[in-house]
Design a protein around this motif. Structure first.
Motif, PDB file in Angstrom:
ATOM      1  N   THR A 144       2.286 -57.493  50.026  1.00  0.00           N
ATOM      2  CA  THR A 144       3.087 -57.975  51.140  1.00  0.00           C
ATOM      3  C   THR A 144       4.510 -57.446  51.063  1.00  0.00           C
ATOM      4  OG1 THR A 144       3.608 -59.956  52.433  1.00  0.00           O
ATOM      5  CG2 THR A 144       3.882 -60.112  50.041  1.00  0.00           C
ATOM      6  N   ASP A 161       0.042 -51.750  58.088  1.00  0.00           N
ATOM      7  CA  ASP A 161      -1.391 -51.624  58.329  1.00  0.00           C
ATOM      8  C   ASP A 161      -1.975 -50.491  57.484  1.00  0.00           C
ATOM      9  OD1 ASP A 161      -1.063 -53.661  60.142  1.00  0.00           O
ATOM     10  OD2 ASP A 161      -1.921 -52.590  61.842  1.00  0.00           O
ATOM     11  N   TYR A 165      -1.713 -54.209  54.072  1.00  0.00           N
ATOM     12  CA  TYR A 165      -1.131 -55.550  53.984  1.00  0.00           C
ATOM     13  C   TYR A 165      -1.738 -56.435  55.067  1.00  0.00           C
ATOM     14  CZ  TYR A 165       2.630 -53.275  51.287  1.00  0.00           C
ATOM     15  OH  TYR A 165       3.360 -52.565  50.368  1.00  0.00           O
ATOM     16  N   ALA A 166      -2.206 -57.594  54.680  1.00  0.00           N
ATOM     17  CA  ALA A 166      -2.751 -58.531  55.661  1.00  0.00           C
ATOM     18  C   ALA A 166      -1.650 -59.352  56.319  1.00  0.00           C
ATOM     19  CB  ALA A 166      -3.755 -59.468  54.985  1.00  0.00           C
ATOM     20  N   TYR A 167      -0.467 -59.436  55.687  1.00  0.00           N
ATOM     21  CA  TYR A 167       0.603 -60.274  56.201  1.00  0.00           C
ATOM     22  C   TYR A 167       1.933 -59.768  55.661  1.00  0.00           C
ATOM     23  CZ  TYR A 167      -0.086 -62.304  51.569  1.00  0.00           C
ATOM     24  OH  TYR A 167      -0.238 -62.461  50.215  1.00  0.00           O
ATOM     25  N   HIS A 200      -1.826 -56.661  60.940  1.00  0.00           N
ATOM     26  CA  HIS A 200      -1.276 -57.621  59.984  1.00  0.00           C
ATOM     27  C   HIS A 200      -0.597 -58.778  60.712  1.00  0.00           C
ATOM     28  CE1 HIS A 200       2.403 -55.266  60.818  1.00  0.00           C
ATOM     29  NE2 HIS A 200       3.053 -56.353  60.453  1.00  0.00           N
TER      30      HIS A 200
END
Length: 315
Positions: A144, A161, A165-167, A200
């Motif tokens: 992150t 992206d 990273y998901a967030y 994300h």
């Protein structure tokens, strides 16, 4: 309550971070530490002197007192120390203590003062440099990011992206002069870069920071170190929504630590779970979230423009 800790400087990493770890452990609180991984060039920030609002913020928040004269000379009269190289042990100690660690930036001032007008190649190169150093320090790839000074560009968002990273937490919710949210519905969202939706999740900061509040007059009240904790706790009373609070190792981890102790105890008394960004993502990952365009704006108490949550795109 998500606690997002920005670590800007060598001194903040060496002194503020261990203090914050001790406080958080004492309160059994989660948090995410976001590290600056290259050289500390804090002194370069003096170039912001001509920016509207810069001097008023400096006078309100006692920059020399909180950051130290030596830190303000890094990159000007003193060579900037390499944070990731010299403070690797302090960083790994945070990971070993069970806290989530992520990327704040490579070079804080260089990023904050330049990324808005640089292209995707420049920002991507700096982000990948930070990611490589993070992997070197922690032995795992970063998950992150939280932008220095809430400054980004379209290419930098796309790199999240690309990096998987998901967030991330790179922007702010728009606030009114009294510190409350301009739009009570603002919060976690995904971004749209034109017609392209990024995957994300963005977790924008929803509360004002200590340096934005100290010395300001709000509704006839001058905000001081003696009443700032009570002011922030009034903003969060009722625990009716999730919040993301950004704190700084150089402030809450050092001279303003007693204020942070009050906030930790107060938020727990209000019923908040004190959590990391990873914890928050577990709650959000399967929920339908609004999609908002990449947007710039201004906030009370902070000089210059920064990334803010834009209006949700019609579905």
């Amino acid at each position: 309550m998500v606690l997002k800790i920005d670590v800007d400087t060598w001194r903040g990493t060496r002194e503020g971070v261990p203090h914050l770890v001790r406080m958080l452990k004492a309160h059994q609180a989660g948090a995410t530490f976001l590290f600056s991984l290259g050289k500390d060039h804090t002194g370069w920030a003096l170039r912001r002197a001509l920016r509207p609002g810069f001097f008023s913020k400096v006078s309100r928040t006692s920059v020399v007192e909180h950051y130290g004269l030596k830190t303000l000379m890094y990159g000007v009269l003193l060579p900037g120390p390499d944070i990731g190289r010299e403070c690797a042990a302090e960083m790994r100690a945070v990971q070993d203590a069970g806290f989530e660690c992520g990327i704040h930036t490579w070079d804080h001032v260089l990023w904050q003062d330049n990324v808005a007008r640089r292209d995707a190649a420049w920002s991507t190169a700096m982000m990948r440099k930070a990611a490589a150093r993070f992997t070197q320090v922690f032995g795992v790839a970063p998950r992150t990011h939280g932008a220095a000074g809430w400054q980004m560009n379209n290419g930098a968002f796309a790199e999240h992206d690309n990096a998987g990273y998901a967030y991330a937490s790179d922007g702010r919710c728009v606030l009114k002069e009294d510190g409350t949210l301009a739009d009570a519905a603002d919060g976690p969202h995904r971004l749209a870069d034109g017609d392209k939706q990024l995957s994300h999740i963005q977790m924008p900061t929803t509360l004002p920071t200590l340096d934005e509040l100290l010395g300001c007059e709000i509704n006839g009240l001058t905000i001081t170190t003696g009443n700032i904790a009570a002011f922030l706790l009034q903003l969060t009373a009722g625990a009716t929504r999730d919040h993301v609070y950004t704190l700084h190792a150089e402030l809450e981890g050092q001279k303003l630590a007693p204020i942070f102790e009050q906030l930790l105890a107060g938020w727990q008394a209000q019923g908040y779970q004190l959590a990391s960004m990873a914890d928050y993502h577990q709650k959000l990952q399967h929920l339908p979230l609004p999609v908002c365009p990449i947007t710039w704006g201004e906030l009370p108490g902070r000089s210059g423009r920064l990334i803010v949550q834009g209006p949700a795109r019609a579905s």
